[in-house]
Design an enzyme around this catalytic site. Structure first.
Site, short mmCIF file in Angstrom:
data_model
loop_
_atom_site.label_atom_id
_atom_site.label_comp_id
_atom_site.label_asym_id
_atom_site.label_seq_id
_atom_site.Cartn_x
_atom_site.Cartn_y
_atom_site.Cartn_z
NE ARG A 79 -4.26 -1.66 1.98
CZ ARG A 79 -5.24 -1.86 1.11
NH1 ARG A 79 -5.42 -1.02 0.11
NH2 ARG A 79 -6.06 -2.88 1.23
NE ARG A 87 -8.17 5.34 3.23
CZ ARG A 87 -8.87 5.21 4.35
NH1 ARG A 87 -9.48 6.26 4.88
NH2 ARG A 87 -8.98 4.05 4.94
NE ARG A 97 -10.08 6.26 -2.62
CZ ARG A 97 -11.36 6.41 -2.31
NH1 ARG A 97 -12.14 7.13 -3.10
NH2 ARG A 97 -11.86 5.85 -1.25
CG ASP A 154 -9.36 -4.14 -4.21
OD1 ASP A 154 -8.99 -3.44 -3.24
OD2 ASP A 154 -10.01 -5.20 -4.08
CE1 TYR A 192 -12.05 -8.40 2.06
CE2 TYR A 192 -10.41 -9.85 1.09
CZ TYR A 192 -10.72 -8.76 1.88
OH TYR A 192 -9.72 -8.05 2.49
#
Lengths: 351, 351
Positions: free
Chosen positions: A24, A28, A37, A73, A150
């Site tokens: 990552r 963010r 974003r 992703d 998931y």
């Protein structure tokens, strides 16, 4: 002639410096990512090759990293199976077509996932065109257990209890599910290599919720299949197998045929090295919470300790034990990169 | 004369049968519990001594278990610190007064938690009055790290990233927080023993998110303090130390002075036994997801394997690796109890 440092380390060849990249690293914690974003959802970024390439390059403009990892992703290739999902703000992924019963597995559309990852493949070409030759480009996919988690949990889960309940209760449907998901992972990875990825990482982020015997029985054969097939098609491309909480799974993971195993902060690197043995590289394992927290002196000390312990293993790549946390100050990342760069394998820290 | 089987095993004394109890044995998988929960919230049940005692006894009416564990919640004693919390349906606990900055720690009211656990103490007296003499009564409390994780995360968390960020960033405030929480845990446990609990379990459910060195530096001294103080006040009462994902923390946990260490399914019991050594009992470690899932034959086989491996260690208590899951069929629990009962230590399975 001179392969990027990252690839040499993954192949257990000598390196002048310990290679570093961070899971990552394009995320963010970067103000320029947050600015983008504010205008685009995660899926919009990942499905626009130009934007995905732009995001991929962001951390390399700030830090002296040895690799870019393509912005995407692990859920993206699932759309090929007819799985619907979205990213809820602050909650992470929400899967709208959950697996609850064996019949839900039969409904999965086992198609070629290359269409679903087409923007990622184009983003790889774009990054390839601008990436300096001494940097590597990493592709990735979700491993079957983690993708299944998931699908069965409907999103993130601490213990993957629903996933494992399904696995134990319906072993045959589980096997069909694993076969569908391993095919998705394999094709997604092979396509990324064909498009220009130098190395690939298989994210089995939640496999650490399994007991060792259950990992061997229900998961390992599928990981091994993916890696064997990748090696048959793209012999020279290193494969990294990543998981968290894998202290007792490492002997099994080391048998999967990966070039490198990525471990988290819970496993001391010397112990991990003893388990995977010479011939398999290690990656890891700074705690992302420490990267986020500082203080600076502790962060520098721990980074030095990690890089020193890791580089005793023949074939070592510095990384975190999991992804950079959103609340991480950018200057902490700069400090870690600086400390890793300063370290000379075989000679220790330059003063 | 004859201490309950559970207490003998926790003190590494010989037993005629392997003792068994299950974390969350009084919980949502029981229809009679769900019926009561339809009328009362968790906090109403825990704060009404008569209802808490009633719930505590529910599983013992159905199954031949060796212990009752008092119905309560690890958050209850926190109200003494001025912490406000509630239980959101389907979400678990929600902490309304979170710890975000060092000054939030200073605001905690370090008072005697006995008032907050008064209903639990009365429930212990009530259970004591009806519990057969061959059954043990277990009291419990949350360990400082796990309590801190709820306070900093505001609820459940997979990685305790906020907790660890606070811990690394503010080590002095962290130490004050640990001191407040260890005092809460200590007083809550001591009061439960004084009220009639035969053994106590310290739940450090989320300590497994820590690296071994960080566990030793930031958490272990406080666990050790609690156990040492308990031993000074109530020498004969066994203390069980529980965590999940603790494979690499066991050497540290084994130094905390607990009579028994409870491990989850990720650590094979033979490995756990080798680490904790003779003189410390083991508890665990069936995967609750398998208990929920079945199928019956696999459940029986795995239970036999667990009990056989566990009882090689001198001092062993059968349990799960974590709590019974809400979707667990009651008949699965019956089957596990039956298999454990059937096993004769030193002779193996009776046929």
């Amino acid at each position: 002639m001179n392969a990027p440092r990252l690839l040499r380390a993954l192949q257990c060849q000598p390196v002048d410096r310990v290679p570093i990249w961070l899971m990552r690293q394009a995320g963010r914690y970067l103000p320029e990512y947050r600015a983008l974003r504010a205008q685009h959802s995660i899926l919009e970024l990942a499905r626009d090759a130009r934007l995905a390439a732009e995001v991929t390059m962001m951390p390399l403009r700030r830090f002296d990293l040895d690799a870019a990892i393509i912005f995407a992703d692990i859920l993206l290739p699932l759309s090929t199976l007819g799985v619907a999902f979205r990213f809820a703000e602050g909650e992470g992924p929400v899967i709208e077509t959950r697996i609850e019963e064996p019949r839900d597995v039969d409904r999965l559309d086992v198609a070629d996932p290359r269409a679903a990852v087409a923007p990622t493949l184009e983003a790889i070409s774009r990054v390839r065109a601008v990436l300096p030759q001494d940097k590597a480009l990493i592709g990735f996919a979700g491993a079957p257990f983690t993708l299944a988690s998931y699908l069965t949990e409907g999103g993130s889960s601490r213990d993957c209890a629903r996933t494992k309940t399904f696995m134990f209760r319906h072993p045959e449907a589980w096997d069909r599910l694993m076969q569908a998901l391993r095919s998705v992972a394999l094709e997604a990875l092979a396509a990324q290599i064909a498009a220009g990825a130098d190395a690939v990482q298989l994210f089995d982020s939640w496999v650490g919720t399994l007991a060792p015997d259950d990992c061997r029985a229900f998961v390992l054969p599928h990981i091994r299949f993916i890696i064997r097939e990748l090696k048959a098609r793209h012999a020279g491309t290193p494969v990294i197998l990543f998981g968290t909480g894998t202290a007792t799974l490492l002997p099994a993971m080391a048998e999967a045929g990966a070039d490198a195993i990525s471990v988290d902060w819970r496993v001391p690197l010397r112990d991990a090295g003893a388990i995977v043995g010479a011939g398999t590289a290690l990656q890891g394992n700074l705690d992302p919470a420490l990267l986020a927290a500082g203080p600076m002196e502790r962060l520098r000390e721990t980074t030095r300790a990690v890089v020193s312990e890791g580089s005793r293993h023949p074939g070592y790549v510095f990384n975190l034990g999991h992804g950079v946390l959103p609340h991480t100050p950018v200057e902490h990342v700069a400090v870690v990169v600086e400390e890793v760069r300063r370290y000379e394998p075989g000679r220790g820290q330059r003063t």
